[in-house]
Write an enzyme that holds these catalytic residues in place. Structure first.
Site, short mmCIF file in Angstrom:
data_model
loop_
_atom_site.label_atom_id
_atom_site.label_comp_id
_atom_site.label_asym_id
_atom_site.label_seq_id
_atom_site.Cartn_x
_atom_site.Cartn_y
_atom_site.Cartn_z
N GLY A 8 -2.47 4.65 -5.67
CA GLY A 8 -3.80 4.06 -5.43
C GLY A 8 -4.87 5.10 -5.65
O GLY A 8 -5.91 5.10 -4.98
N GLY A 11 -8.68 4.14 -6.18
CA GLY A 11 -9.39 3.37 -5.16
C GLY A 11 -10.42 4.20 -4.40
O GLY A 11 -10.66 5.36 -4.72
N GLN A 12 -11.01 3.58 -3.37
CA GLN A 12 -12.11 4.23 -2.64
C GLN A 12 -11.67 5.58 -2.05
O GLN A 12 -12.32 6.59 -2.26
CB GLN A 12 -12.62 3.33 -1.50
N ILE A 35 -2.32 1.70 -11.26
CA ILE A 35 -1.75 0.52 -11.91
C ILE A 35 -2.53 0.30 -13.21
O ILE A 35 -3.70 0.70 -13.30
CB ILE A 35 -1.80 -0.74 -10.99
N ASP A 54 3.27 1.79 -9.43
CA ASP A 54 2.93 0.47 -8.89
C ASP A 54 3.87 0.20 -7.71
O ASP A 54 5.10 0.15 -7.90
CB ASP A 54 3.14 -0.56 -10.02
N TYR A 143 -4.42 -8.74 7.17
CA TYR A 143 -4.59 -7.29 7.04
C TYR A 143 -4.01 -6.59 8.27
O TYR A 143 -3.22 -5.64 8.16
CB TYR A 143 -6.08 -6.98 6.90
N LYS A 147 -0.83 -4.06 8.73
CA LYS A 147 -1.03 -2.69 9.24
C LYS A 147 -0.11 -2.40 10.43
O LYS A 147 0.45 -1.30 10.54
CB LYS A 147 -2.50 -2.45 9.59
N ILE A 173 -14.62 3.51 6.27
CA ILE A 173 -14.88 4.79 5.59
C ILE A 173 -16.15 4.66 4.73
O ILE A 173 -16.24 3.74 3.91
CB ILE A 173 -13.70 5.20 4.68
#
Ligand code: AKB
Length: 318
Positions: A8, A11-12, A35, A54, A143, A147, A173
């Site tokens: 990842g 990502g952010q 990915i 992935d 979500y 988690k 974040i």
């Protein structure tokens, strides 16, 4: 020398974490896993190796682990809270089936694994103020369900197979580099962009909605220092509460207006985001992280706001 795979990486969090890890461990030792629909660009691409990794395809992770002799995996693949509500099956596939693949590769190749949890792992029945490290976790969002499962599965692989799994529960974040996508806390990033662009901000949450937030440099520091911590000191593993600031929309708005007095904000509450935010803690108690691996944040709302506004002004006026 460590060899680290960041899954990842575009990502952010991944985009900044990969560059920070490269600064610390050397460019060639940190692989940006991506990915195909989200290839690394710019500095991320130019500064070090990248490879397809992935989580839904175990072989792709295994190939990278073998080729680069990976000993540490930062697994950041996940759908954020709002988008996970509209795509629950995909959220599970990426978050849990994907985690299973990562943990199996880690077991085979002897890798340590960091897979973040979140304030989203708590629910309405959790104590909301100074939420303890060990407490009720009965979230009602997909979500949150993924988690909590992430925490349990990561602990399971540690106790059953000795895989060195560690994690933090990230708050919202805030960063000025890669925007988040599909989270409940995204408003706290979007508000800075609107302020710097001179636009009115439409806030999707009620003025008094408190949530824990953190500036990206502290989030990166938390992830890296936990993975570097002496395992003998860790009583907890998956996952540590960490905290640096807790505010509501009206508080962050007032803070930005100290620098941009004519900045305007209007409230148009999004019922889904509001319900999710209301089910999450107002603030976390991070005593265990402070005691077990010396966690200490550097930024508060005031210092973060100064830095965010300065960096975004540079970025958006180029
Ligand atoms: C979200 O809002 O979904 C995330 C989180 C707090 O985990 N930023």
């Amino acid at each position: 020398m460590k060899n680290i795979l960041v899954i990842g990486a575009t990502g952010q969090i991944g985009s900044e974490l990969t560059l920070e890890l490269r600064k610390r461990y050397g460019n060639d030792h940190v692989i940006a896993g991506y990915i195909p629909s989200s290839m690394p660009q710019g500095e991320l691409k130019a500064s070090g190796p990248s490879a397809i990794a992935d989580v839904t395809d175990r072989q792709s992770i295994e190939v990278v682990a073998r080729q680069f002799k990976v000993d540490t995996i930062y697994n950041l693949a996940a759908l954020l809270s709002v988008v996970a509500e509209s795509r629950p099956a995909m959220a599970w596939k990426i978050g849990i089936d994907g985690l299973w693949n990562v943990l199996e590769v880690a077991r085979e190749y002897g890798c340590a694994v960091f897979t973040p949890s979140s304030i989203g792992s708590f629910g309405v029945s959790t104590p909301h103020v100074k939420t303890p490290q060990d407490t009720i976790q009965r979230p009602r969002t997909m979500y949150g369900v993924t988690k909590v499962t992430t925490e349990l599965l990561s602990d399971y692989y540690f106790t059953k197979y000795g895989v060195d799994t560690r994690a933090v529960r990230f708050p919202g974040i805030i960063s000025n580099v890669t925007p988040p996508g599909g989270g409940t806390t995204d408003y706290a990033v979007d508000i800075y962009y609107s302020a710097v662009k001179g636009e009115k901000f439409i806030c999707p949450l009620r003025p008094d909605t408190f949530m824990d937030m953190m500036y990206m440099p502290d989030a990166l520091h938390a992830a890296i220092s936990l993975m570097e911590a002496d395992p003998a000191r860790l009583i907890h593993r998956n996952a540590f509460n960490i905290a640096s600031m807790s505010f509501s929309p009206e508080i962050i708005y007032a803070e930005i207006r100290k620098h941009i007095p004519d900045f305007e904000m209007e409230y148009q509450v999004d019922p889904l985001k509001q319900a999710i935010a209301d089910s999450w803690p107002d603030s976390l108690d991070d005593t265990c992280a402070r005691e077990e691996w010396a966690w200490k944040p550097r930024y508060d709302l005031e210092t973060m706001t100064v830095d965010m506004l300065e960096k975004l002004k540079n970025k958006l006026t180029k």
